[in-house]
Design an enzyme around this catalytic site. Structure first.
Site, PDB file in Angstrom:
ATOM      1  N   TYR A 160      -1.344  11.018  11.314  1.00  0.00           N
ATOM      2  CA  TYR A 160      -2.255   9.863  10.691  1.00  0.00           C
ATOM      3  C   TYR A 160      -1.915   9.244   9.397  1.00  0.00           C
ATOM      4  O   TYR A 160      -1.588  10.063   8.436  1.00  0.00           O
ATOM      5  CB  TYR A 160      -3.670  10.253  10.750  1.00  0.00           C
ATOM      6  CG  TYR A 160      -4.503   9.253  10.155  1.00  0.00           C
ATOM      7  CD1 TYR A 160      -5.015   7.842  10.779  1.00  0.00           C
ATOM      8  CD2 TYR A 160      -5.393   9.243   8.973  1.00  0.00           C
ATOM      9  CE1 TYR A 160      -5.719   7.030  10.482  1.00  0.00           C
ATOM     10  CE2 TYR A 160      -5.851   8.385   8.265  1.00  0.00           C
ATOM     11  CZ  TYR A 160      -6.205   6.981   9.098  1.00  0.00           C
ATOM     12  OH  TYR A 160      -6.964   6.107   8.472  1.00  0.00           O
ATOM     13  N   GLY A 167      -7.353   3.541  10.517  1.00  0.00           N
ATOM     14  CA  GLY A 167      -8.703   3.308  10.982  1.00  0.00           C
ATOM     15  C   GLY A 167      -8.536   3.412  12.555  1.00  0.00           C
ATOM     16  O   GLY A 167      -8.167   4.180  13.347  1.00  0.00           O
TER      17      GLY A 167
END
Length: 596
Positions: A160, A167
């Site tokens: 990530y 998001g």
């Protein structure tokens, strides 16, 4: 060869001066000539009427003056054409309670490692009193953390914020050749704050604190990028960071994005040399290059709570200063209202031994102990028939005390947050992995600062009630509103109404005015020193006059902690002397000997 950064109608130009005796007028004409040649449709401007002014300070320059006499190398100026509106380079104003400061480049350093920065040091960094260096241990941790990230990128792992979007786009994998653009786009899109920019002092605090948390070595930032941030701090090149726009729940994404944007050479920056200008020109004028973001570095720069925490650190520092001076001001009010010191007897507070309560009671004894600092005012009413004082006087240890304990609680949380890693994901070089979490959440500092606001409000509320007693003749035995010829003069009537905003300075003014009606009697030595300090800047109130300047100048005494500075030596002396506690007798106090 000297050169100058010149603004013409919103555009910045770098103009070198090859002529030793070149004038300000020549610089203006040369800048207009260059602007005309690069701006289609503007026409020929070389012969137009214009004025040249500094961007910092906005001073107009005489066109006949030699450049070497009035400008420094790399200085920023603006050429304003006749009929044009000058640019606004003064987009920041001092924060409430702050004076505009004159920046002087420091020659001392604070070494950061992400673990040991204090609130006081952070505030000093904000004031421009120190430059920054990293410790050797911090540099090594940063290198190891970055090495792990680079390996993740090389191995094409899906992590990530490093190789994915953010998001709701966390499942979108980004191609390797787009990873730099990914980080740049993140900073640009999140630079969505609004309002006036932070003051230079607060922006320096924000940048210093971001450097400190990155120095812990858990964000994966490269040593090269962090070093560029430190160079910008040491040159006082400060990004345009709007005051409004932080979320808290997701950390301070917008303010930190604006901070990073300037470091990338985009948006605006401010420096003592340039004032406000385009970031790339401010950096260039100081010999610095814009940051070129590597994988994850955009995320590393904007994830965290440093906006909330840096402003919170300033608030804690100011609250500590005002709380201890509140004890001094209240002690002076007690003297004027002819109160007793019996409520501060240590035996009372030992039975309810909250740290703050005990400390405040001690301060009152040190300031009012007549055996150590004889008070003629106290002696004048020692044998009156009063049983006890009003809450606003005898409960000061309890009310002021819990404020002190609240400040200590908040200080502990803010200092923990100052030295915390708040990124996501966290990079654990020693474990060889990254872990997503929620350390970016702003709840800890935000809730603590709400608590601090409640505490400071209590100081204001009880101070306002003491002002009411000072102004009310039925409670104070002093002239109404502390002025002679009431009716003709209104005295402190409206100042009392204004006390909702500036209570402590107004209480101090009122207490000193009350002293005037008790002369020639004198109070204790430390409180006389406080009275003398106030009278050094504000004369007694004989009849009505413009009061606002008096309030402001005494307010500044409190902000500069001068009230504390004059009283503290006596508090310290009382503590070191370790003398028996003063316990004045009162005819209304019932003791065992009176039962015989």
């Amino acid at each position: 060869m000297p050169r100058y950064t010149v603004r013409v109608r919103g555009e910045w130009l770098v103009v070198p001066s090859r002529v030793g005796d070149a004038t300000v007028g020549w610089l203006g004409r040369e800048a207009l000539c260059r602007y005309s040649s690069t701006t289609p449709g503007c026409g020929r401007l070389r012969d137009a009427e214009f004025a040249v002014r500094r961007c910092q300070g906005l001073a107009l320059l005489d066109p006949d003056d030699a450049l070497r006499d009035v400008l420094e190398n790399d200085e920023f100026v603006e050429v304003v054409l006749a009929g044009d509106v000058p640019s606004d380079f003064s987009q920041w104003s001092p924060a409430v309670g702050q004076r505009p400061s004159i920046y002087r480049e420091p020659d001392q350093y604070i070494y950061l490692d992400g673990n040991h920065l204090t609130i006081e040091e952070l505030v000093h960094l904000g004031r421009g009193l120190y430059k920054i260096k990293l410790t050797a241990e911090a540099e090594e941790k940063i290198k190891q953390s970055r090495l792990l990230l680079e390996n993740i990128v090389k191995e094409n792992k899906v992590v990530y914020g490093i190789t994915t979007g953010f998001g709701k786009f966390a499942q979108t994998v980004i191609p390797h050749n787009k990873l730099k653009e990914l980080q740049e786009n993140l900073v640009r899109s999140h630079s969505a704050g609004v309002g006036k920019p932070l003051t230079p002092e607060r922006c320096r605090m924000l940048l210093a604190l971001r450097i400190n948390v990155l120095a812990k070595g858990y964000s994966g930032i490269s040593l090269e990028t962090l070093s560029q941030m430190i160079q910008a701090f040491n040159a006082s090149c400060l990004s345009y960071v709007p005051e409004k726009g932080t979320v808290g729940a997701s950390g301070d994404l917008a303010p930190l994005a604006h901070l990073a944007l300037g470091l990338m050479g985009e948006g605006k920056m401010w420096s003592p040399k340039s004032g406000w200008a385009d970031a790339k020109y401010v950096l260039e004028a100081h010999g610095l290059k814009p940051v070129s973001l590597k994988p994850k570095e955009g995320l590393s720069l904007i994830n965290g709570t440093q906006m909330i925490t840096s402003l919170g650190a300033e608030a804690v520092q100011r609250a500590m200063a005002i709380a201890r001076q509140a004890d001094i001001v209240a002690a002076l009010s007690l003297e004027v209202l002819k109160g007793t010191t019996r409520a501060f007897d240590s035996d009372i507070h030992d039975l309810r031994p909250h740290r703050g309560q005990v400390e405040v009671a001690f301060r009152f004894r040190s300031l009012l102990g007549s055996d150590h600092h004889p008070s003629e005012i106290a002696e004048s009413h020692r044998f009156c028939n009063r049983v006890q004082d009003a809450y606003t006087l005898r409960c000061c240890p309890q009310v002021h005390g819990v404020v002190n304990d609240t400040i200590a609680f908040v200080k502990n949380i803010i200092e923990t947050e100052i030295n915390s890693a708040t990124d996501n994901p966290m990079v654990f070089a020693e474990r060889g992995e990254t872990i997503s979490g929620g350390n970016f959440h702003g709840e800890y500092p935000a809730k603590a600062l709400d608590y601090l606001a409640i505490a400071v409000h209590e100081l204001a509320a009880i101070s306002e009630r003491r002002i009411e007693r000072l102004c009310n003749p039925s409670l104070s035995e002093l002239p109404a509103f502390l002025v002679n010829d009431g009716g003709l003069n209104s005295g402190f009537m409206i100042a009392h109404c204004s006390a909702a905003a500036l209570v402590l300075s107004i209480e101090l003014l009122a207490a000193c005015q009350g002293i005037e009606f008790l002369r020639p009697l004198r109070t204790t030595t430390p409180l006389e020193k406080v009275y003398d300090l106030v009278r050094s800047v504000v004369r007694p109130w004989i009849k009505d006059r413009f009061m606002a300047p008096d309030i402001e100048v005494v307010h500044q005494l409190l902000l500069d902690q001068k009230v504390w500075d004059v009283a503290f030596p006596y508090i310290k002396k009382y503590q070191l002397a370790n003398l028996p506690e003063t316990r004045p007798r009162s005819p209304t106090a019932f003791t065992s000997c009176e039962r015989v």
